[in-house]
Design an enzyme around this catalytic site. Structure first.
Site, PDB file in Angstrom:
ATOM      1  NE  ARG A 286      -2.370  -1.279   3.528  1.00 38.82           N
ATOM      2  CZ  ARG A 286      -1.840  -0.488   4.447  1.00 38.82           C
ATOM      3  NH1 ARG A 286      -1.915   0.828   4.329  1.00 38.82           N
ATOM      4  NH2 ARG A 286      -1.248  -0.997   5.510  1.00 38.82           N
TER       5      ARG A 286
ATOM      6  CE1 TYR B  85       1.159  -7.003  -3.629  1.00 31.71           C
ATOM      7  CE2 TYR B  85       0.375  -5.552  -1.893  1.00 31.71           C
ATOM      8  CZ  TYR B  85       0.911  -6.755  -2.296  1.00 31.71           C
ATOM      9  OH  TYR B  85       1.179  -7.717  -1.372  1.00 31.71           O
TER      10      TYR B  85
ATOM     11  CE  LYS C 242      -7.026  -3.373   5.287  1.00 27.38           C
ATOM     12  NZ  LYS C 242      -5.956  -4.234   5.018  1.00 27.38           N
TER      13      LYS C 242
ATOM     14  CG  HIS D 220      -7.227  -3.036   9.911  1.00 26.97           C
ATOM     15  ND1 HIS D 220      -5.918  -2.625  10.033  1.00 26.97           N
ATOM     16  CD2 HIS D 220      -7.212  -4.057   9.009  1.00 26.97           C
ATOM     17  CE1 HIS D 220      -5.144  -3.371   9.256  1.00 26.97           C
ATOM     18  NE2 HIS D 220      -5.904  -4.236   8.628  1.00 26.97           N
TER      19      HIS D 220
ATOM     20  CB  SER E  84      -0.897  -3.607   7.890  1.00 27.73           C
ATOM     21  OG  SER E  84      -2.055  -2.885   7.565  1.00 27.73           O
TER      22      SER E  84
ATOM     23  CB  CYS F 122       0.431  -6.390  13.875  1.00 29.66           C
ATOM     24  SG  CYS F 122       1.611  -5.094  13.500  1.00 29.66           S
TER      25      CYS F 122
ATOM     26  CG  ASP G  92      -7.596  -7.148   6.670  1.00 23.50           C
ATOM     27  OD1 ASP G  92      -6.627  -7.026   7.445  1.00 23.50           O
ATOM     28  OD2 ASP G  92      -7.813  -6.372   5.726  1.00 23.50           O
TER      29      ASP G  92
ATOM     30  NE  ARG H 158      -0.169  -8.684   2.375  1.00 19.70           N
ATOM     31  CZ  ARG H 158      -0.720  -8.304   3.538  1.00 19.70           C
ATOM     32  NH1 ARG H 158      -1.805  -8.900   3.994  1.00 19.70           N
ATOM     33  NH2 ARG H 158      -0.179  -7.344   4.252  1.00 19.70           N
TER      34      ARG H 158
HETATM   35  P1  GTP Z   1      -2.586  -7.736   7.290  1.00 22.91           P
HETATM   36  O1  GTP Z   1      -3.066  -8.775   6.338  1.00 22.91           O
HETATM   37  O2  GTP Z   1      -1.481  -6.889   6.713  1.00 22.91           O
HETATM   38  O3  GTP Z   1      -3.664  -6.895   7.853  1.00 22.91           O
HETATM   39  O4  GTP Z   1      -1.767  -8.527   8.465  1.00 22.91           O
HETATM   40  P2  GTP Z   1      -2.261  -9.429   9.697  1.00 22.91           P
HETATM   41  O5  GTP Z   1      -2.591  -8.542  10.839  1.00 22.91           O
HETATM   42  O6  GTP Z   1      -3.298 -10.386   9.256  1.00 22.91           O
HETATM   43  O7  GTP Z   1      -0.900 -10.199  10.096  1.00 22.91           O
HETATM   44  P3  GTP Z   1      -0.512 -11.743   9.946  1.00 22.91           P
HETATM   45  O8  GTP Z   1      -1.381 -12.643  10.763  1.00 22.91           O
HETATM   46  O9  GTP Z   1      -0.402 -12.060   8.501  1.00 22.91           O
HETATM   47  O10 GTP Z   1       0.939 -11.759  10.616  1.00 22.91           O
HETATM   48  C1  GTP Z   1       1.976 -10.930  10.165  1.00 22.91           C
HETATM   49  C2  GTP Z   1       3.309 -11.390  10.684  1.00 22.91           C
HETATM   50  O11 GTP Z   1       3.295 -11.453  12.112  1.00 22.91           O
HETATM   51  C3  GTP Z   1       3.700 -12.781  10.210  1.00 22.91           C
HETATM   52  O12 GTP Z   1       5.038 -12.739   9.774  1.00 22.91           O
HETATM   53  C4  GTP Z   1       3.559 -13.657  11.408  1.00 22.91           C
HETATM   54  O13 GTP Z   1       4.497 -14.683  11.396  1.00 22.91           O
HETATM   55  C5  GTP Z   1       3.770 -12.693  12.572  1.00 22.91           C
HETATM   56  N1  GTP Z   1       2.969 -13.103  13.752  1.00 22.91           N
HETATM   57  C6  GTP Z   1       1.649 -13.353  13.793  1.00 22.91           C
HETATM   58  N2  GTP Z   1       1.239 -13.745  15.020  1.00 22.91           N
HETATM   59  C7  GTP Z   1       2.357 -13.738  15.797  1.00 22.91           C
HETATM   60  C8  GTP Z   1       2.597 -14.048  17.176  1.00 22.91           C
HETATM   61  O14 GTP Z   1       1.694 -14.392  17.945  1.00 22.91           O
HETATM   62  N3  GTP Z   1       3.879 -13.909  17.616  1.00 22.91           N
HETATM   63  C9  GTP Z   1       4.892 -13.517  16.784  1.00 22.91           C
HETATM   64  N4  GTP Z   1       6.120 -13.400  17.296  1.00 22.91           N
HETATM   65  N5  GTP Z   1       4.699 -13.223  15.474  1.00 22.91           N
HETATM   66  C10 GTP Z   1       3.460 -13.337  14.992  1.00 22.91           C
HETATM   67  C1  SPV Z   2      -3.082  -4.536   5.116  1.00 20.75           C
HETATM   68  O1  SPV Z   2      -2.099  -3.915   4.685  1.00 20.75           O
HETATM   69  O2  SPV Z   2      -3.629  -4.263   6.224  1.00 20.75           O
HETATM   70  C2  SPV Z   2      -3.641  -5.654   4.329  1.00 20.75           C
HETATM   71  C3  SPV Z   2      -3.154  -5.855   2.962  1.00 20.75           C
HETATM   72  O3  SPV Z   2      -4.528  -6.337   4.812  1.00 20.75           O
HETATM   73  S1  SPV Z   2      -3.867  -4.717   1.842  1.00 20.75           S
HETATM   74  O4  SPV Z   2      -5.031  -5.330   1.221  1.00 20.75           O
HETATM   75  O5  SPV Z   2      -2.862  -4.417   0.829  1.00 20.75           O
HETATM   76  O6  SPV Z   2      -4.279  -3.535   2.545  1.00 20.75           O
HETATM   77 MN    MN Z   3      -5.088  -5.603   6.936  1.00 19.11          MN
END
Ligand code: GTP
Ligand code: SPV
Ligand code: MN
Length: 597
Positions: free
Chosen positions: A78, A206, A215, A235, A257, A259, A286, A383
């Site tokens: 983004r 993207y 979003k 979110h 994002s 996290c 999400d 992704r």
């Molecule tokens: P968006 O799709 O961008 O909104 O991200 P998201 O909030 O869905 O994050 P996602 O679950 O894809 O995790 C992002 C990163 O955080 C990954 O690299 C995971 O490995 C890491 N992660 C997720 N949960 C944990 C956790 O409980 N502990 C740690 N140390 N890392 C974590």
């Molecule tokens: C984020 O960045 O929080 C995502 C991926 O979930 S995107 O759809 O690119 O915003």
């Molecule tokens: Mn997101």
């Protein structure tokens, strides 16, 4: 126009048809195609995409129905600095968004869209955000010249004829106009016109910049609509948790994002929990749309999406087995490493996957990669786009137009220091403050520096589609509609020790924290009062089977008064930005925290 007549005639809604005609005139495509959302259509798109070099079909045995896509190397995340909230006056955008005067934005983008689809096909992609028939479902129509976007929208939303049915002859739909243009960051603009229920996106193919239902519509436009109509677009992931007694509670959690939302939403509890009968199910990973249930004054929620656009690196059968299962078929992989197999078919690879690194592959930027190379094979923000119906733990209510009642709201950031593993806000009003001052280290999900702490109110900083002042007031006001509000919590899975190691194992083990949270919601878990809020004592979190003792837990939960004071100072960033516009409840909550310290 005449060569487009047949396709135009297949658009049943006259308001949409009129708008598409205007877009044809502006963009001048060679061909027009109106999506119906059928399986055959999807396969045709994928086959055409393979011929055009948009997609590569992956080895059918290993990855049935899966395809690889690589976006332009300058277009992998983004772009918050190129994302705008547009309207007649600056107040609509507020201090946290980029503002662009709507007339100027329209004028500039009109020159860019003008003739931009010559030689290309214009895809008309009607879609519904939310379960079909839900009073909260919203219809959008995306016009795009990207096959990748058309296919992805088919996975991420309820796409095709269902949208015409949902819209009927109504006029309330979000106009989403998109072109990849020449994918030049100098000519890249993601513009929202909340007053006009309209999105214009140019120059990026993207994710969040281009799949406009996500979003752009489901957060920025929807948050604006929600403020006007009295509901919320957040979110947040949504998950169900069933305890051994068969009691089911639902949780909504906002993490910025990259996290941990997808991981948390699909978590598999530790064996000792599943043996006892604990079950976790996913509603969404999400975005949540939430409202106050008039019948019982509780918060209810739906997931507006139908697919997962998840972070690939780090996805493996230890961290997220349910994600691994969800992406084994009918999934699109964007910007991962590409491997040619012995028989000439294609495989993929990413860092921290289940597979050992290949001897060589093509990295996300199109160059050759070997295990010694210092750069990554998969982009950190590569992704997967997977249908949510692939998820083995999809909640039975995921598609329910009535939504689910929320027991707990959780805010969480990525903080290596200062913030403890978990605490509970004293009440809703305090919880809004806790969410509003949420800090998190930036990630690869947006272009720019990674790893710097910034204030990310409700994990919504880049997604609030209007003035943050009105957004925070809206959160406080929701309390009046909620006679039985959810309990509010703050978590941090990412605290590190002096050696830079994560202090908490995370992932499935987060179930242990969740157990305390859910018991708190039922008034069944102990907590002690601290300046930050209610906190479990080390013995209140089940540590059985973890290589971690109560002392380690105490450190993970420790609050250092000096650190909290600097945290308060860094909140100034947000308070200064809002200035006199900061809602007074926020000032009161901060004063209370200072006096507790
Ligand atoms: P968006 O799709 O961008 O909104 O991200 P998201 O909030 O869905 O994050 P996602 O679950 O894809 O995790 C992002 C990163 O955080 C990954 O690299 C995971 O490995 C890491 N992660 C997720 N949960 C944990 C956790 O409980 N502990 C740690 N140390 N890392 C974590
Ligand atoms: C984020 O960045 O929080 C995502 C991926 O979930 S995107 O759809 O690119 O915003
Ligand atoms: Mn997101």
């Amino acid at each position: 126009m005449s060569q487009h007549q047949a396709a135009l005639a297949s658009i049943p809604n006259t308001n949409v048809r009129r708008w598409v005609e205007q877009c044809i005139e502006l963009c001048q495509p060679d061909h027009l195609y109106v999506c119906n959302g059928s399986k055959t259509e999807k396969q045709t798109f994928l086959d055409e995409g393979c011929k055009a070099g948009v997609f590569l079909k992956l080895n059918e045995k290993k990855w049935p129905g899966c395809y690889y896509h690589r976006s332009n190397a300058n277009d992998v995340a983004r772009v918050e600095h190129l994302t705008f909230i547009c309207g007649p006056d600056e107040d609509v955008a507020g201090p946290t968004n980029n503002y662009w005067n709507d007339k100027e934005a329209y004028a500039k983008l009109q020159t860019l869209f003008s003739g931009c689809m010559k030689g290309r096909t214009m895809y008309v992609v009607p879609f519904v955000m939310g379960p079909i028939g839900s009073p909260f479902a919203q219809v959008g129509v995306e016009i795009t010249d990207s096959l990748y976007v058309a296919v992805s929208m088919g996975i991420m939303t309820r796409m095709g004829d269902v949208a015409w049915k949902q819209l009927g002859d109504g006029e309330k739909f979000t106009e989403c106009l998109h072109s990849v243009g020449d994918v030049n960051p100098e000519r890249r603009y993601i513009c929202h016109f909340p007053y006009d229920n309209r999105i214009w996106s140019f120059g990026s193919g993207y994710g969040g910049n281009a799949l406009l239902g996500k979003k752009c519509l489901a957060l920025r436009i929807a948050s604006f609509l929600g403020q006007k109509e009295g509901w919320m677009a957040e979110h947040m992931l949504l998950m169900g948790v069933e305890n051994p007694l068969g009691e089911k509670q639902y949780v909504a959690a906002a993490f910025p994002s990259a996290c941990g939302k997808t991981n948390f939403a699909m978590l598999i509890p530790p064996k000792a929990y599943t043996d006892k009968g604990w079950k976790v199910t996913t509603i969404g990973d999400d975005i949540a749309w939430m409202w106050a249930d008039k019948k019982n004054g509780r918060l209810r929620a739906i997931n507006p999406e139908a697919g997962y656009f998840g972070v690939v690196p780090g996805t493996n059968s230890k961290s997220n087995p349910n994600a691994v299962k969800s992406i084994r078929k009918d999934t699109i992989f964007t910007n991962v490493g590409l491997v040619t197999m012995d028989d000439g078919s294609y495989d993929i690879w990413w860092e921290d996957s289940d597979w050992v690194a290949p001897a060589k592959c093509i990295a996300w930027d199109g160059t050759e990669w070997t295990p010694g190379t210092s750069k990554k094979a998969a982009h950190p923000n590569s992704r997967f786009t997977a249908p949510m119906f692939n998820n083995p733990v999809l909640d039975a209510a995921a598609d329910d137009p009535a939504g689910v009642p929320i027991s707990a709201l959780i805010f969480g950031g990525r903080r290596s220091k200062t913030i403890p593993l978990v605490y509970q806000a004293f009440n809703w009003m305090h919880g809004v403050y806790v969410g509003a001052v949420l800090g998190s280290e930036t990630t690869a999900a947006a272009t720019g520096q990674v790893g710097v702490v910034r204030r990310d109110p409700m994990a919504m900083l880049p997604f609030i589609g209007y003035n943050i002042r009105d957004y925070l007031v809206h959160w406080f006001k929701m309390r009046k509609k909620l006679t039985d509000p959810p309990r509010v919590f703050c978590v941090n899975w990412f605290r590190k020790n002096d050696q830079g190691k994560f202090m908490w194992p995370g992932f499935g083990e987060n179930m242990r924290v969740l157990e305390w949270i859910l018991n708190r919601c039922k008034g069944q878990a102990y907590a002690m009062e601290t300046p930050l809020g209610w906190m479990p004592r080390p013995e209140d979190i089940n540590l059985d089977g973890l290589p971690m003792d109560e002392q380690a837990m105490r450190e993970l939960q420790s609050i250092n008064a000096e650190d909290v004071k600097s945290e308060l100072l860094s909140q100034q960033e947000l308070f200064l930005k809002l200035g006199g516009d900061m809602p007074k409840e926020m000032l009161f909550q901060r004063e209370l925290l200072i006096s507790r310290l």
